[in-house]
Write a protein that holds these residues in place. Structure first.
Motif, mmCIF file in Angstrom:
data_model
loop_
_atom_site.group_PDB
_atom_site.id
_atom_site.type_symbol
_atom_site.label_atom_id
_atom_site.label_comp_id
_atom_site.label_asym_id
_atom_site.label_seq_id
_atom_site.Cartn_x
_atom_site.Cartn_y
_atom_site.Cartn_z
ATOM 1 N N LYS A 170 36.594 45.310 42.305
ATOM 2 C CA LYS A 170 36.710 43.948 41.788
ATOM 3 C C LYS A 170 38.137 43.437 41.921
ATOM 4 O O LYS A 170 38.371 42.284 42.326
ATOM 5 C CB LYS A 170 36.265 43.914 40.330
ATOM 6 N N GLY A 171 39.124 44.292 41.598
ATOM 7 C CA GLY A 171 40.520 43.885 41.689
ATOM 8 C C GLY A 171 40.952 43.588 43.114
ATOM 9 O O GLY A 171 41.693 42.625 43.372
ATOM 10 N N GLU A 174 39.367 40.236 44.179
ATOM 11 C CA GLU A 174 40.014 39.111 43.501
ATOM 12 C C GLU A 174 41.399 38.829 44.075
ATOM 13 O O GLU A 174 41.832 37.672 44.150
ATOM 14 C CB GLU A 174 40.107 39.402 42.002
ATOM 15 N N ARG A 177 40.709 37.046 47.468
ATOM 16 C CA ARG A 177 39.854 35.848 47.428
ATOM 17 C C ARG A 177 40.603 34.525 47.642
ATOM 18 O O ARG A 177 40.047 33.604 48.252
ATOM 19 C CB ARG A 177 39.094 35.831 46.101
ATOM 20 N N GLU A 183 32.782 35.138 51.391
ATOM 21 C CA GLU A 183 32.730 36.603 51.380
ATOM 22 C C GLU A 183 31.280 37.049 51.423
ATOM 23 O O GLU A 183 30.381 36.345 50.957
ATOM 24 C CB GLU A 183 33.422 37.164 50.143
#
Length: 237
Positions: A170-171, A174, A177, A183
């Motif tokens: 997730k990190g 992010e 992004r 994506e």
């Protein structure tokens, strides 16, 4: 006659394919069919076509040559249609959808990112940072532990590893992004905990790559970060 379909462009795309050969042996001659403002690059379907290196590279070269001059929707290797009329019918029936996807990928390329964590390093980190895991491991190693302790430790480590990998994935996403237009995640295979493709605009490509390098350096040698690209935007067709 069955035709092989390489890609779709807008009808006003230059489609400079001089010197580019199609799939097959001997290589098939490329041609185009157009309808509703769209154009499909096709060839006759060679007999006995398989995913040989030469043919995969020929398919890829068509995409790369088209990408050099504008937006393209690259189709996966092996895409076929019954005949030219069937291709024209698809262009007509999906003109709005294909036009929208061409606008979405215009000026962008695909990058595919995969990450895995070295298993021993991951377990070592859990044992260092989790009091519960460390206590169970100490008891087991001293010989005073029970079979139930070994099972509990295995479950604890597996659960903690999954949580850590999910958080790291997730990190990473992010952090990247802000520099992508779209994506497309996929199910990780093998030891990977992350497999995702990004659609990266040309004007953000430099920052995207710099951020990916920075992330890889921060994660260190225990985390294997593998980036492929720039690629035709297969994941965003």
């Amino acid at each position: 006659m069955v035709v092989y379909v390489y890609s779709i462009t807008s009808e006003d795309h230059p489609r400079n394919l001089n010197g580019v050969a199609g799939v097959g042996d001997p290589p098939a001659k490329l041609r185009t069919v157009a309808n509703k403002g769209l154009c499909a690059v096709i060839s006759d379907m060679p007999a006995g076509l398989r995913a040989r290196r030469r043919d995969v590279l020929a398919h890829q070269e068509v995409q790369e040559r088209l990408m050099a001059d504008g937006a393209v929707l690259p189709l996966q290797f092996g895409m076929t249609a019954e005949d030219d009329d069937a291709v024209l019918a698809v262009l007509e029936g999906s003109a709005g959808e294909y036009g929208e996807r061409l606008r979405a990928v215009d000026g962008s390329t695909e990058y595919n990112l995969k990450c895995s964590w070295e298993e021993e390093a991951l377990v070592r980190g859990i044992l260092l940072e989790s009091d519960e895991a460390r206590e169970l491991n100490t008891a087991i190693r001293s010989g005073s532990g029970s079979p139930q302790m070994s099972l509990a430790l295995g479950e604890l480590v597996a659960r903690e590893a999954e949580l850590r990998q999910e958080a790291l994935a997730k990190g990473i996403v992010e952090a990247l992004r802000p520099y992508v237009r779209d994506e497309s995640p996929s199910a990780p295979g093998g030891q990977d905990f992350l497999s995702i493709s990004f659609l990266v605009p040309q004007d953000r490509e430099e920052m995207f790559l710099a951020t990916e390098i920075s992330l890889a350096n921060q994660l260190g040698e225990d985390c294997d970060v593998r980036l492929r690209g720039p690629l035709p935007p297969y994941s965003f067709v």
